[in-house]
Every structure is written in structure tokens, then in C-alpha cells.
Design an enzyme around this catalytic site. Structure first.
Site, PDB file in Angstrom:
ATOM      1  N   GLU A  75     -35.983 -31.766  11.297  1.00 10.76           N
ATOM      2  CA  GLU A  75     -34.698 -31.334  11.865  1.00 10.76           C
ATOM      3  C   GLU A  75     -34.166 -32.358  12.872  1.00 10.76           C
ATOM      4  O   GLU A  75     -33.315 -32.058  13.704  1.00 10.76           O
ATOM      5  CB  GLU A  75     -34.853 -29.938  12.475  1.00 10.76           C
ATOM      6  CG  GLU A  75     -35.059 -28.895  11.370  1.00 10.76           C
ATOM      7  CD  GLU A  75     -35.208 -27.463  11.859  1.00 10.76           C
ATOM      8  OE1 GLU A  75     -35.991 -27.241  12.797  1.00 10.76           O
ATOM      9  OE2 GLU A  75     -34.554 -26.580  11.295  1.00 10.76           O
ATOM     10  N   TYR A 121     -25.242 -15.777  34.120  1.00 13.89           N
ATOM     11  CA  TYR A 121     -26.203 -16.871  33.931  1.00 13.89           C
ATOM     12  C   TYR A 121     -26.039 -17.587  32.600  1.00 13.89           C
ATOM     13  O   TYR A 121     -26.197 -18.806  32.521  1.00 13.89           O
ATOM     14  CB  TYR A 121     -27.625 -16.348  34.145  1.00 13.89           C
ATOM     15  CG  TYR A 121     -27.688 -15.595  35.451  1.00 13.89           C
ATOM     16  CD1 TYR A 121     -27.577 -16.297  36.658  1.00 13.89           C
ATOM     17  CD2 TYR A 121     -27.714 -14.211  35.484  1.00 13.89           C
ATOM     18  CE1 TYR A 121     -27.535 -15.611  37.863  1.00 13.89           C
ATOM     19  CE2 TYR A 121     -27.681 -13.530  36.683  1.00 13.89           C
ATOM     20  CZ  TYR A 121     -27.589 -14.236  37.874  1.00 13.89           C
ATOM     21  OH  TYR A 121     -27.534 -13.560  39.055  1.00 13.89           O
TER      22      TYR A 121
HETATM   23 ZN   LIG Z   1     -34.938 -24.795  12.402  1.00 14.51          ZN
END
Ligand SMILES: [Zn+2]
Length: 214
Positions: A75, A121
Site C-alpha cells: 500500500e 478533537y
Molecule cells: Zn489497507
């Protein structure tokens, strides 16, 4: 301890902590961080975030050529897209975290701003979170979709897949992706219950006070 050694240790510690808390499972999720010389450390392909070895972390040059360690996550285009489009990026974290993925699949989730404004937040840490479409695993379109945002977003969620968050350093990116996942969890927990989120003036005040890119 050298900068690289410390960063290798931090990647493994943070990854294990996330894995142990169920924020990503099996061999999913990956982390990268940039060293001051411009080279990158990245978790290896096929590795589990719960069982990383600091010595086997992938070390890549600025052109993503492997210098040492195991081959990096497949990735990698998701990571490089953030480094290339956001100069301030020091680390990128990607998880297959349950609540973010669940929220990505609901038909009325706003693709341009996928988290409801429930707490200040998430706004402070993430700005608006972009929901990107589904891509087949390994599809180069994932990285291209991040590049298409031209560096304007630090946090995205890939539909039916998981979040990717960039930060100025490893700790910032980690804290931010955890905020994303927890906010997605809150959104699911309170869905249909008439939860009172932040009003538009409250959101505007958070954005103004903390100088958020919104
Ligand atoms: Zn992934």
C-alpha cells in the site's frame, strides 16, 4: 540512540499498541515515517502490526528504492501520495479499523466531511475527513485519489477499506487516526438517537480558535 533506531522502535511500539487494542487485525494496516535525511521507514508487506521487528522495517530512499530490511507494504502508493502532496508530512498511518470502515459504508455518510461534528478533537486533529471511493486491493487509483486532493486533506477513509492519516510526525499521525476511529465509533453508537453534536457556531469557534484548515 540514533534518530533511525528510535523511530524504528516507536513504529513497532505504536503498531503493537494499536494491534493489541483491536484497531487493525491480522496482517492489515501499515505505518511509514520520514527521517530527516528524506529516507523513509515503512512496515513490511505481509507483516502484522502486533509482531514487528525493528531490524526488519523497510528502509527506502526518497525514490522509494529499498535500502535495507524486508520489502515494504504494497500500500506504499497511499503513503507516497501524502509525502508528495503535503510537504509537512512526517508520518502516515493506515488501519483497517472497524468503525471507520462501517461508517464509510452507510449511504447517508457525507463524502466530503464524513465525521459528524460530535467533539472538537476530531475537528482539531483531522479537519474535514474525505471519504474516497472503493478501490480493488493494489489498484494504483488509491494513491491517485489521495493525490487528487492536492494536499488539502490530512485524513481520508477509503470506502470498504479503512482510514489513512498523515501527520507532522509519527505520534501526531497516530493520535489523529485514533481520534478518527473513536469519532466514527461515537457516530455509530449515537446514530438515530438524536445526539446533540456541535452547532455550526461551535464548529466555527473551534476552527477559528485553533486555526484549523476547514
Ligand atoms: Zn489497507
Amino acid at each position: 540512540m540514533s534518530e533511525a533506531s528510535r523511530l524504528r522502535e516507536d513504529i513497532c511500539r505504536i503498531a503493537k499498541s494499536m494491534f493489541d487494542r483491536g484497531l487493525t487485525c491480522g496482517a492489515s494496516g501499515n505505518i511509514s515515517a520520514r527521517l530527516s535525511d528524506g529516507t523513509l521507514l515503512m512496515t513490511p508487506t505481509g507483516s502484522s502490526m502486533g509482531f514487528l521487528d525493528p531490524a526488519r522495517i523497510s528502509h527506502l530512499d526518497a525514490d522509494l528504492r529499498l535500502l535495507s530490511g524486508d520489502p515494504p507494504t504494497k500500500e506504499i502508493p497511499l503513503h507516497s501520495a501524502f509525502y508528495d502532496t503535503r510537504a509537512q508530512t512526517g508520518a502516515v498511518v493506515h488501519l483497517h479499523s472497524t468503525h471507520s470502515v462501517a461508517l464509510s459504508m452507510l449511504p447517508d455518510t457525507d463524502a466530503d466531511n464524513m465525521l459528524p461534528a460530535l467533539t472538537p478533537y476530531a475537528i482539531m486533529r483531522l479537519g474535514k475527513v474525505k471519504l474516497l471511493p472503493f478501490f480493488l486491493p493494489g489498484d494504483a487509483g488509491m494513491g491517485q485519489a489521495v493525490r487528487g486532493l492536492a494536499g488539502k486533506r490530512s485524513a481520508v477513509v477509503l470506502a470498504n477499506h479503512g482510514p489513512v492519516v498523515a501527520g507532522k510526525d509519527l505520534w501526531a499521525a497516530s493520535h489523529s487516526i485514533e481520534e478518527l476511529e473513536e469519532t466514527a465509533k461515537l457516530a455509530l453508537m449515537t446514530r438515530g438517537m438524536g445526539a446533540v453534536g456541535l452547532s455550526d457556531p461551535q464548529i466555527a469557534a473551534v476552527v477559528r480558535t485553533f486555526d484549523i484548515d476547514w
